[in-house]
Design an enzyme around this catalytic site. Structure first.
Site, short mmCIF file in Angstrom:
data_model
loop_
_atom_site.label_atom_id
_atom_site.label_comp_id
_atom_site.label_asym_id
_atom_site.label_seq_id
_atom_site.Cartn_x
_atom_site.Cartn_y
_atom_site.Cartn_z
N ARG A 232 0.86 -1.19 0.00
CA ARG A 232 0.00 0.00 0.00
C ARG A 232 0.89 1.23 0.00
NH1 ARG A 232 -3.46 -2.94 -1.44
NH2 ARG A 232 -5.48 -3.37 -0.47
N HIS A 280 -1.21 -0.44 -10.00
CA HIS A 280 -1.80 -1.37 -9.02
C HIS A 280 -2.20 -2.69 -9.70
CE1 HIS A 280 -3.82 -1.43 -4.84
NE2 HIS A 280 -3.68 -2.67 -5.25
P1 NAP Z 1 -1.06 -11.12 5.90
O1 NAP Z 1 -1.18 -12.57 5.61
O2 NAP Z 1 -1.95 -10.52 6.94
O3 NAP Z 1 0.48 -10.86 6.31
C1 NAP Z 1 0.93 -9.64 6.79
C2 NAP Z 1 2.40 -9.78 7.22
O4 NAP Z 1 2.86 -8.49 7.66
C3 NAP Z 1 2.57 -10.75 8.40
O5 NAP Z 1 3.77 -11.46 8.27
C4 NAP Z 1 2.64 -9.79 9.58
O6 NAP Z 1 3.36 -10.28 10.70
C5 NAP Z 1 3.40 -8.63 8.97
N1 NAP Z 1 3.18 -7.40 9.75
C6 NAP Z 1 2.02 -6.75 9.99
N2 NAP Z 1 2.23 -5.67 10.78
C7 NAP Z 1 3.56 -5.66 11.04
C8 NAP Z 1 4.41 -4.81 11.80
N3 NAP Z 1 3.91 -3.75 12.47
N4 NAP Z 1 5.72 -5.09 11.86
C9 NAP Z 1 6.23 -6.18 11.21
N5 NAP Z 1 5.49 -7.02 10.46
C10 NAP Z 1 4.17 -6.77 10.39
O7 NAP Z 1 -1.26 -10.24 4.59
P2 NAP Z 1 -1.07 -10.71 3.06
O8 NAP Z 1 -2.21 -11.52 2.60
O9 NAP Z 1 0.30 -11.29 2.92
O10 NAP Z 1 -1.16 -9.29 2.31
C11 NAP Z 1 -0.30 -8.22 2.60
C12 NAP Z 1 -0.81 -6.94 1.96
O11 NAP Z 1 -0.59 -6.97 0.55
C13 NAP Z 1 -2.32 -6.71 2.06
O12 NAP Z 1 -2.66 -6.17 3.32
C14 NAP Z 1 -2.59 -5.75 0.92
O13 NAP Z 1 -2.53 -4.42 1.38
C15 NAP Z 1 -1.44 -6.00 -0.05
N6 NAP Z 1 -1.91 -6.49 -1.36
C16 NAP Z 1 -1.56 -5.79 -2.48
C17 NAP Z 1 -1.99 -6.23 -3.73
C18 NAP Z 1 -1.60 -5.50 -5.01
O14 NAP Z 1 -2.10 -5.83 -6.07
N7 NAP Z 1 -0.71 -4.53 -4.96
C19 NAP Z 1 -2.74 -7.40 -3.84
C20 NAP Z 1 -3.08 -8.09 -2.69
C21 NAP Z 1 -2.66 -7.62 -1.45
P3 NAP Z 1 2.83 -11.58 11.50
O15 NAP Z 1 3.09 -12.73 10.57
O16 NAP Z 1 3.70 -11.63 12.71
O17 NAP Z 1 1.37 -11.37 11.77
#
Ligand code: NAP
Length: 317
Positions: A232, A280
């Protein structure tokens, strides 16, 4: 719980152009339900709805469903929903789709290779009609670090390992992933940044992660490192990024996400020589696979009362 042919509302932002396509995909995946746009429901039907499928819904629309028990988003990133509904206690289930993770992992590999194989530099040379070869660096000599080791980060790590890179990852809680140098918490971030050639952001946007890639974090990267932001826009401090690129400390940034989308015509990123702008597109939701995931979750809940894991509103993701 409701019986067969329950009415299942799809609640979208007004004028959402893909609403009809989502309705079709969801209806195909859930033939036992009647998936309908919210505005087709009368008050009695709204009162009967216990679950809604949502795509950037207006909170006021959801309040017209008085017996709602939970909502299922068709997107993985739910920061807006958490901001709008987090205080209400309504459980929010986000999309966790292996296809999405695979698409993101492919994008991470593609743009990592773009940087690893010096494509921005050769494009500049071509524009200058300059025939000049540079010594290649092997993937095993390059460290790619992932901010975020969740559903997407873990899949990306596997893909990068398969391509021969050194892979580091950073998360809030400690992970153990074979082959990945895992770091956890704020205290361990500087050590990871210091050994990073390509930094890939796959964090959720939360109050804790907003602006986390700031001047200090960028300064902590070795000179000439690159950044890929596929998460993001507001996670990266724009002014700090621009300064790091202008000074040459940061070699290149591949940006798929921005604080304001679409990126305004006047934005500096469009014309910066060390920036690649993407609209995006790193990992668009696949409507068919996402609908199958949503269908499975709703069907399981109807049959057993077991709700999928909801987002932790206090944590923000
Ligand atoms: P997820 O499964 O919730 O994983 C989030 C990761 O970030 C986890 O490893 C979490 O740690 C870590 N994290 C969160 N807060 C943190 C902090 N304060 N310090 C350190 N690490 C932290 O999410 P996901 O499914 O992988 O998706 C990630 C993001 O990608 C989404 O939220 C979305 O915004 C983005 N996204 C972008 C697109 C695009 O097309 N550009 C598409 C899809 C998603 P823990 O493992 O310890 O909980």
């Amino acid at each position: 719980m409701s019986g067969a042919q329950s009415v299942l509302p799809l609640v979208c932002a007004p004028g959402y152009p893909s609403a009809r396509a989502w309705l079709q995909a969801l209806q195909t995946a859930l033939p036992e339900e009647r998936v309908v746009p919210l505005d087709m429901l009368d008050a009695a039907q709204r009162a009967a709805c216990e679950v809604a499928i949502v795509a950037n819904p207006q909170p006021a629309d959801l309040r017209t469903l008085p017996n709602l028990q939970w909502v299922h988003s068709v997107w993985a990133g739910v920061e807006r929903l958490v901001g709008d509904l987090g205080g209400s206690g309504l459980p929010i289930v986000r999309l966790v789709d292996p296809q999405l993770a695979d698409t993101m992992a492919e994008a991470v590999l593609a743009w990592t290779l773009y940087l690893h194989r010096d494509m921005p530099r050769y494009a500049r040379q071509q524009a200058a009609r300059q025939w000049l070869a540079h010594d290649p660096v092997h993937a095993r000599e390059r460290t790619v670090s992932l901010l975020g080791l969740g559903a997407l980060g873990e899949a990306a790590a596997q893909r990068l390992l398969g391509a021969g890179f050194q892979v580091c990852g950073w998360s809030r809680t400690r992970k153990q992933l074979p082959g990945v140098h895992c770091h956890a918490g704020a205290a361990e971030l500087p050590a990871m940044l210091a050994r990073t050639d390509i930094l890939v952001c796959l964090l959720p946007l939360t109050p804790q992660t907003q602006g986390i890639v700031d001047a200090q974090a960028l300064a902590g990267l070795p000179a000439g490192a690159s950044l890929i932001n596929f998460a993001r826009g507001p996670i990266v401090d724009d002014a700090a990024l621009r300064a790091a690129l202008d000074s040459g400390h940061l070699g290149h940034a591949v940006l798929d996400v921005f604080a304001q989308e679409p990126l305004p015509e006047s934005a500096w990123q469009w014309t910066h020589p060390a920036v690649t702008v993407l609209p995006h597109i790193s990992a668009p939701t696949d409507r068919a696979t996402a609908s199958a995931i949503v269908a499975g979750n709703i069907r399981r809940w109807r049959a057993t009362g077991q709700m999928p894991q909801a987002v932790d509103a206090a944590r923000g993701y």
